[in-house]
Scaffold this active site. Structure first.
Site, PDB file in Angstrom:
ATOM      1  N   ARG A   6      -3.070  -6.306  -4.951  1.00 47.57           N
ATOM      2  CA  ARG A   6      -2.831  -5.009  -4.301  1.00 47.57           C
ATOM      3  C   ARG A   6      -2.986  -5.158  -2.781  1.00 47.57           C
ATOM      4  O   ARG A   6      -2.010  -5.174  -2.055  1.00 47.57           O
ATOM      5  CB  ARG A   6      -3.804  -3.954  -4.858  1.00 47.57           C
ATOM      6  CG  ARG A   6      -3.364  -2.522  -4.590  1.00 47.57           C
ATOM      7  CD  ARG A   6      -3.653  -2.000  -3.196  1.00 47.57           C
ATOM      8  NE  ARG A   6      -5.094  -1.918  -2.904  1.00 47.57           N
ATOM      9  CZ  ARG A   6      -5.586  -1.639  -1.712  1.00 47.57           C
ATOM     10  NH1 ARG A   6      -4.781  -1.426  -0.670  1.00 47.57           N
ATOM     11  NH2 ARG A   6      -6.889  -1.600  -1.511  1.00 47.57           N
ATOM     12  N   ASP A   7      -4.210  -5.368  -2.305  1.00 51.32           N
ATOM     13  CA  ASP A   7      -4.379  -5.436  -0.847  1.00 51.32           C
ATOM     14  C   ASP A   7      -3.812  -6.748  -0.308  1.00 51.32           C
ATOM     15  O   ASP A   7      -3.260  -6.778   0.797  1.00 51.32           O
ATOM     16  CB  ASP A   7      -5.870  -5.313  -0.478  1.00 51.32           C
ATOM     17  CG  ASP A   7      -6.073  -4.467   0.763  1.00 51.32           C
ATOM     18  OD1 ASP A   7      -5.066  -4.047   1.363  1.00 51.32           O
ATOM     19  OD2 ASP A   7      -7.237  -4.237   1.153  1.00 51.32           O
ATOM     20  N   TYR A 134     -12.327   5.348  -3.461  1.00 49.52           N
ATOM     21  CA  TYR A 134     -12.318   4.659  -2.160  1.00 49.52           C
ATOM     22  C   TYR A 134     -12.589   5.673  -1.065  1.00 49.52           C
ATOM     23  O   TYR A 134     -11.913   6.714  -1.004  1.00 49.52           O
ATOM     24  CB  TYR A 134     -10.917   4.139  -1.866  1.00 49.52           C
ATOM     25  CG  TYR A 134     -10.605   2.712  -2.210  1.00 49.52           C
ATOM     26  CD1 TYR A 134     -11.208   1.659  -1.539  1.00 49.52           C
ATOM     27  CD2 TYR A 134      -9.640   2.412  -3.176  1.00 49.52           C
ATOM     28  CE1 TYR A 134     -10.882   0.337  -1.830  1.00 49.52           C
ATOM     29  CE2 TYR A 134      -9.304   1.102  -3.476  1.00 49.52           C
ATOM     30  CZ  TYR A 134      -9.933   0.070  -2.794  1.00 49.52           C
ATOM     31  OH  TYR A 134      -9.597  -1.225  -3.077  1.00 49.52           O
ATOM     32  N   GLU A 136     -11.669   5.766   2.328  1.00 48.13           N
ATOM     33  CA  GLU A 136     -10.899   5.040   3.343  1.00 48.13           C
ATOM     34  C   GLU A 136     -11.455   5.313   4.740  1.00 48.13           C
ATOM     35  O   GLU A 136     -11.841   6.435   5.062  1.00 48.13           O
ATOM     36  CB  GLU A 136      -9.421   5.456   3.276  1.00 48.13           C
ATOM     37  CG  GLU A 136      -8.548   4.487   4.026  1.00 48.13           C
ATOM     38  CD  GLU A 136      -7.092   4.909   4.094  1.00 48.13           C
ATOM     39  OE1 GLU A 136      -6.795   6.076   3.798  1.00 48.13           O
ATOM     40  OE2 GLU A 136      -6.263   4.064   4.457  1.00 48.13           O
TER      41      GLU A 136
HETATM   42  C1  ACO Z   1      -6.912   1.072   1.476  1.00 46.35           C
HETATM   43  C2  ACO Z   1      -5.511   0.842   1.831  1.00 46.35           C
HETATM   44  O1  ACO Z   1      -5.136  -0.251   2.096  1.00 46.35           O
HETATM   45  S1  ACO Z   1      -4.457   2.120   1.811  1.00 46.35           S
HETATM   46  C3  ACO Z   1      -2.977   1.496   1.249  1.00 46.35           C
HETATM   47  C4  ACO Z   1      -2.448   2.330   0.182  1.00 46.35           C
HETATM   48  N1  ACO Z   1      -1.238   1.753  -0.315  1.00 46.35           N
HETATM   49  C5  ACO Z   1      -0.063   1.945   0.287  1.00 46.35           C
HETATM   50  O2  ACO Z   1       0.135   2.706   1.215  1.00 46.35           O
HETATM   51  C6  ACO Z   1       1.044   1.117  -0.206  1.00 46.35           C
HETATM   52  C7  ACO Z   1       1.984   1.878  -1.015  1.00 46.35           C
HETATM   53  N2  ACO Z   1       2.462   3.089  -0.372  1.00 46.35           N
HETATM   54  C8  ACO Z   1       3.689   3.594  -0.644  1.00 46.35           C
HETATM   55  O3  ACO Z   1       4.476   3.018  -1.374  1.00 46.35           O
HETATM   56  C9  ACO Z   1       4.047   4.888  -0.015  1.00 46.35           C
HETATM   57  O4  ACO Z   1       3.350   5.014   1.214  1.00 46.35           O
HETATM   58  C10 ACO Z   1       3.711   6.099  -0.955  1.00 46.35           C
HETATM   59  C11 ACO Z   1       4.592   6.010  -2.197  1.00 46.35           C
HETATM   60  C12 ACO Z   1       2.263   6.126  -1.379  1.00 46.35           C
HETATM   61  C13 ACO Z   1       3.990   7.401  -0.227  1.00 46.35           C
HETATM   62  O5  ACO Z   1       5.253   7.288   0.318  1.00 46.35           O
HETATM   63  P1  ACO Z   1       5.948   8.464   1.205  1.00 46.35           P
HETATM   64  O6  ACO Z   1       5.901   9.717   0.436  1.00 46.35           O
HETATM   65  O7  ACO Z   1       7.261   7.921   1.606  1.00 46.35           O
HETATM   66  O8  ACO Z   1       5.023   8.700   2.476  1.00 46.35           O
HETATM   67  P2  ACO Z   1       4.463   7.712   3.549  1.00 46.35           P
HETATM   68  O9  ACO Z   1       4.610   6.288   3.155  1.00 46.35           O
HETATM   69  O10 ACO Z   1       4.964   8.064   4.882  1.00 46.35           O
HETATM   70  O11 ACO Z   1       2.922   8.040   3.375  1.00 46.35           O
HETATM   71  C14 ACO Z   1       2.288   9.018   4.134  1.00 46.35           C
HETATM   72  C15 ACO Z   1       1.919  10.248   3.334  1.00 46.35           C
HETATM   73  O12 ACO Z   1       0.799   9.951   2.508  1.00 46.35           O
HETATM   74  C16 ACO Z   1      -0.255  10.876   2.818  1.00 46.35           C
HETATM   75  N3  ACO Z   1      -1.522  10.293   2.529  1.00 46.35           N
HETATM   76  C17 ACO Z   1      -2.262   9.457   3.260  1.00 46.35           C
HETATM   77  N4  ACO Z   1      -3.393   9.155   2.603  1.00 46.35           N
HETATM   78  C18 ACO Z   1      -3.342   9.804   1.416  1.00 46.35           C
HETATM   79  C19 ACO Z   1      -4.225   9.886   0.329  1.00 46.35           C
HETATM   80  N5  ACO Z   1      -5.361   9.215   0.299  1.00 46.35           N
HETATM   81  N6  ACO Z   1      -3.852  10.641  -0.726  1.00 46.35           N
HETATM   82  C20 ACO Z   1      -2.687  11.319  -0.703  1.00 46.35           C
HETATM   83  N7  ACO Z   1      -1.815  11.264   0.303  1.00 46.35           N
HETATM   84  C21 ACO Z   1      -2.149  10.526   1.352  1.00 46.35           C
HETATM   85  C22 ACO Z   1      -0.007  11.175   4.298  1.00 46.35           C
HETATM   86  O13 ACO Z   1      -0.682  12.331   4.702  1.00 46.35           O
HETATM   87  C23 ACO Z   1       1.494  11.328   4.312  1.00 46.35           C
HETATM   88  O14 ACO Z   1       1.835  12.558   3.778  1.00 46.35           O
HETATM   89  P3  ACO Z   1       2.870  13.560   4.552  1.00 46.35           P
HETATM   90  O15 ACO Z   1       4.180  12.816   4.547  1.00 46.35           O
HETATM   91  O16 ACO Z   1       2.864  14.762   3.688  1.00 46.35           O
HETATM   92  O17 ACO Z   1       2.322  13.784   5.925  1.00 46.35           O
END
Ligand code: ACO
Length: 497
Positions: A6-7, A134, A136
């Site tokens: 994952r990470d 988590y 964050e």
């Molecule tokens: C601990 C860590 O390393 S965190 C890493 C978490 N993992 C990842 O981000 C990798 C996978 N992520 C993804 O595939 C995408 O980001 C997704 C599917 C989760 C979301 O995708 P998208 O809807 O396109 O949004 P985007 O990538 O821009 O993510 C930002 C959105 O997530 C929201 N967000 C941030 N943190 C969280 C959280 N903890 N819970 C819910 N939503 C969150 C933001 O507020 C933003 O929402 P908004 O667009 O309404 O302002």
């Protein structure tokens, strides 16, 4: 908990295929024996969904499903639905561990955030999914909004969850701060299981992990080869060695002997090159280069520390190059089962140093060739010298050579063309010999090879077989350049006839 899948996959330019993830999951849980693995973020893609499904199918056959975790979001249950369809049983719910992130990214108030989290946890429970949470940006939260963090933890202490995961998301903690923050938290919530998740932005992740353990953290998040976003996560192999050697009172299940194998496999899957000096798993970390170190090891393993390579399925090596002394050569000879006398070792050492000075890398596999070349040169008194030459090779023109040979004290220069550079060289040499009313043997075979398995760019061996009347004999030349190695073999021939 290993979070390579994952990470670790958040390393820029890295992505595992579904079958690579499944292979890795099996290796991590069964062979390396980490306790838990985090394999994906929910909702990422169809490919990730399939990959999580495959791993969970395999894990549930073995009763491992509680050891396989998926990162989820506070998204009103969307992540949970995704998880349920994939068969995943443990969510690592990503929440905001600092007021800064909560206010500016989610744009929510703490009470609102806590309420949504409680709903997700409740929904997960109803689905038979275990929740870890988590926090964050927790490390910055502790620095800048500790009241928020403690209110949050007070709330979490009331929730039906298994663990609280404390990430130093931006890798900003010092070891002192890590120990201090974690001990405050562990004292206040002795009933909660805390994991520490370190990042390596200041190259402090291993030191921070050590302090987290000493302060009472119960679990650690690590990745193979320290892969992860930016400077990566705390590296699994280093942490395992540090815990085993410096904190033996804390028990871990990870098998040291499999660390190297897993590290290599991850590197092959991802193309993420392991730095040669990466502790435990880097190519160079069990190689002694300095002659004095090899000498000390010969006498009483004086340059060993507790990180014995055999613990990690590796072997100590002794490098050959400019800084080699005779002790390095002896160590390599022992491994090859070869014996040389002191005089011979001196000569071989001198040749290796000469090659090292030319910035050439010599490996153990080159050694038999160097020995044979050095000892081969001993039987004759050199009387003919190929003093200088120019070889030309140009598109559309015949290769040509000018050569100057010192022959019985006289320097003779000739030039000639040929089918190739070496052919032109031989034609020029024949002219030199004709001018002295002498002839040269015929070339009957010409074989070039690099020392097999050496992987080195240092050496190329040319063996030329000559026919002089009834007599057939071979000479050998060794150099990093193929034509020069052939010229060296030819110079030997000139001194034998
Ligand atoms: C601990 C860590 O390393 S965190 C890493 C978490 N993992 C990842 O981000 C990798 C996978 N992520 C993804 O595939 C995408 O980001 C997704 C599917 C989760 C979301 O995708 P998208 O809807 O396109 O949004 P985007 O990538 O821009 O993510 C930002 C959105 O997530 C929201 N967000 C941030 N943190 C969280 C959280 N903890 N819970 C819910 N939503 C969150 C933001 O507020 C933003 O929402 P908004 O667009 O309404 O302002």
């Amino acid at each position: 908990m290993d979070t390579t899948l994952r990470d670790g996959e958040q390393t820029s330019g890295v992505s595992f295929s579904a079958s690579e993830k499944l292979t890795m999951a099996k290796l991590l849980l069964e062979e390396l024996r980490v306790d838990r693995i985090e394999i994906a973020s929910a909702r990422v893609s169809e490919g990730e969904f399939q990959s999580v499904k495959n791993i969970l199918e395999w894990a549930s056959e073995r009763g491992f499903e509680e050891r396989v975790e998926v990162l989820t979001f506070v998204d009103g249950g969307l992540s949970l639905e995704w998880m349920q369809k994939s068969g995943a049983k443990v969510q690592n719910l990503l929440t905001k561990g600092s007021l800064n992130h909560l206010t500016h990214q989610l744009k929510k108030k703490p009470e609102e955030h806590f309420k949504e989290i409680a709903e997700v946890i409740e929904q997960a429970g109803a689905m038979g999914i275990t929740t870890n949470v988590y926090l964050e940006d927790w490390s910055n939260g502790m620095r800048n909004s500790p009241d928020y963090v403690f209110n949050f933890l007070d709330f979490l202490a009331t929730q039906p969850l298994k663990r609280v995961l404390l990430p130093d998301t931006l890798g900003v903690l010092t070891p002192n701060e890590t120990g201090n923050f974690i001990s405050q938290i562990v004292k206040r919530y002795p009933e909660i299981h805390f994991d520490f998740h370190g990042h390596n932005d200041y190259d402090l992740s291993v030191a921070n992990v050590m302090e987290a353990v000493k302060a009472g953290c119960h679990g650690l998040h690590l990745t193979v080869n320290g892969m992860g976003e930016r400077a990566g996560n705390a590296p699994l192999a280093s942490v395992v060695a540090v815990l085993n050697d410096f904190l033996p009172e804390f028990r871990i299940n990870v098998q040291e002997s499999s660390l190297f194998k897993v590290s290599k496999l991850v590197s092959a899957f991802t193309g993420f090159v392991i730095p040669a000096n990466k502790p435990i798993v880097g190519d160079n970390v069990f190689t002694q280069t300095a002659g004095i170190h090899a000498d000390g090891d010969n006498k009483k393993n004086l340059y060993f520390n507790d990180l014995l390579p055999e613990r990690f399925g590796r072997k100590r090596k002794y490098a050959l190059g400019k800084t080699s002394g005779k002790a390095n050569i002896q160590k390599n000879l022992q491994e090859l089962g070869l014996t040389l006398n002191d005089e011979e070792i001196k000569k071989v050492t001198a040749r290796i140093i000469e090659l090292g000075d030319k910035k050439e890398r010599v490996t153990k596999d080159d050694l038999p060739y160097i020995i044979s070349d050095v000892l081969d040169s001993e039987g004759y008194q050199q009387k003919v010298f190929v003093k200088s030459y120019v070889l030309t090779h140009a598109k559309g023109l015949k290769p040509s050579t000018t050569v100057c040979v010192e022959f019985e004290g006289e320097s003779i220069e000739e030039n000639a063309q040929g089918d190739g550079q070496f052919d032109a060289f031989m034609n020029a040499l024949r002219k030199v010999y004709r001018s002295k009313k002498k002839s040269l043997p015929n070339l009957v075979d010409y074989a070039v090879r690099i020392p097999p398995g050496s992987n080195s760019d240092a050496l190329c061996e040319t063996v030329i077989t000559w026919q002089d009347g009834d007599k057939e004999f071979a000479t050998r030349g060794l150099d990093s350049d193929q034509t020069v190695s052939a010229i060296k073999a030819t110079e030997k021939m000139l001194n034998i006839i």
